[in-house]
Enzyme design. Structure first.
Site: not given
Ligand SMILES: Nc1nc(=O)c2c([nH]1)NC[C@@H]1CN(c3ccc(C(=O)N[C@@H](CCC(=O)O)C(=O)O)cc3)CN21
Ligand SMILES: CC(C)C(=O)C(=O)O
Ligand SMILES: [Mg+2]
Length: 272
Positions: A52-53, A91, A121, A123, A190
């Site tokens: 999602d970056s 993501d 993925k 978070e 991270e």
């Protein structure tokens, strides 16, 4: 053993990654948001992440928070077309998995069914364990992500290293085990202290993938445009720039611009 040639036969799967951890073979991962970059990466990488970056690198947002499911699906479709060997992970964007395990499952399913991802993925720790469980029992491999989780940037108040305090480190270790119990096949760590990342790596059966988490994780991931020296808005210390493409691109564009202005482009051979 030569990587990127003979070893390119099989498709990387959840089982491949587990085997690599057991053998102590490092896992190499990078991000891609489009087919062109994906084709370069697929020649070498074990994992390609549609991060999602992309919100920051492709869309120009300040954070990853505005990224939507539709954007993630579109870019995953682009990347999918050029990935034949690496494991393709996408993501889950902010708010696509937090409301309920059912919504998480529906959205994870879309990333596989519409995007063509092989895994997702998300978070967070204990708060997303139920969502992870729901996806995994449905047959969707899930990767975890702890430490500096960018979707929580406003709660953190900055991009500082996470889990430096004893309490936060303890909490992260518990979250890692909780996520493993919930069924994640791998865990991104991270911007956390290297010693903590090493401890978590040793405590888990599944492979850890570090970004700013020191050398002892089972694998490493970076944003591709960072290591190529293309993305200049942000340079975390954990990024190693393997080249400075920004300067090369600027020089090429300048020459083209000058050639157009002077009439040197196009030439006779480039004309019809
Ligand atoms: N291009 C890009 N690369 C990334 O690694 C990345 C993204 N985008 N977008 C989503 C998140 C954001 N990430 C970040 C962003 C900044 C730092 C960072 O550490 N920046 C500064 C510290 C700034 C501060 O302390 O306020 C550093 O010096 O490393 C780390 C991870 C990682 N992810
Ligand atoms: C940097 C990686 C781990 C990521 O989550 C992303 O690219 O969005
Ligand atoms: Mg991300």
């Amino acid at each position: 053993m030569e990587y990127g040639t003979d070893e390119r036969k099989g498709k990387v799967s959840v089982r491949t990654l587990l085997k690599m951890k057991r053998k102590g073979e490092k896992i190499s991962a990078l991000t891609a948001y489009d087919a062109l970059f994906a084709s370069f990466l697929d020649e070498l990488m074990d994992i390609i992440l549609v991060g999602d970056s992309l919100g920051m690198v492709m869309a120009g947002y300040e954070t990853t928070i505005p990224v939507t499911m539709d954007q993630m699906i579109l870019h995953t479709q682009y990347v999918r077309r050029e990935v034949h060997h690496a494991m393709l992970v996408a993501d889950m964007p902010f708010m696509s998995y937090q409301i309920s395990p059912e919504e998480a499952l529906r959205n994870a399913g879309r990333l596989l069914q519409e995007g063509g991802a092989e895994a997702v993925k998300l978070e967070g720790g204990r708060s997303v364990a139920e969502a992870v469980r729901r996806c995994v029992e449905t047959g969707i491999p899930v990767m975890g992500h702890l430490g500096l989780t960018p979707q929580s940037i406003h709660a953190f108040g900055g991009w500082q290293t996470r889990a430096k305090s004893r309490d936060e480190a303890q909490r992260l270790k518990e979250d890692a085990l909780t996520l493993q119990d919930a069924g994640i096949f791998s865990l991104v760590l991270e911007k956390v202290p290297a010693a903590l990342a090493e401890e978590v790596t040793q405590s888990l059966d599944i492979p850890t993938i570090g970004i700013g988490a020191g050398p002892k994780t089972d694998g490493q991931i970076l944003v591709t445009q960072d290591l190529l020296g293309m993305y200049e808005k942000m340079k975390p210390r954990f990024v190693r720039k393997y080249t400075e493409l920004a300067g090369i691109i600027r020089e090429a564009l300048k020459q083209y611009h000058q050639d157009v202005k002077s009439g040197a482009f196009p030439s006779e051979e480039e004309s019809f």
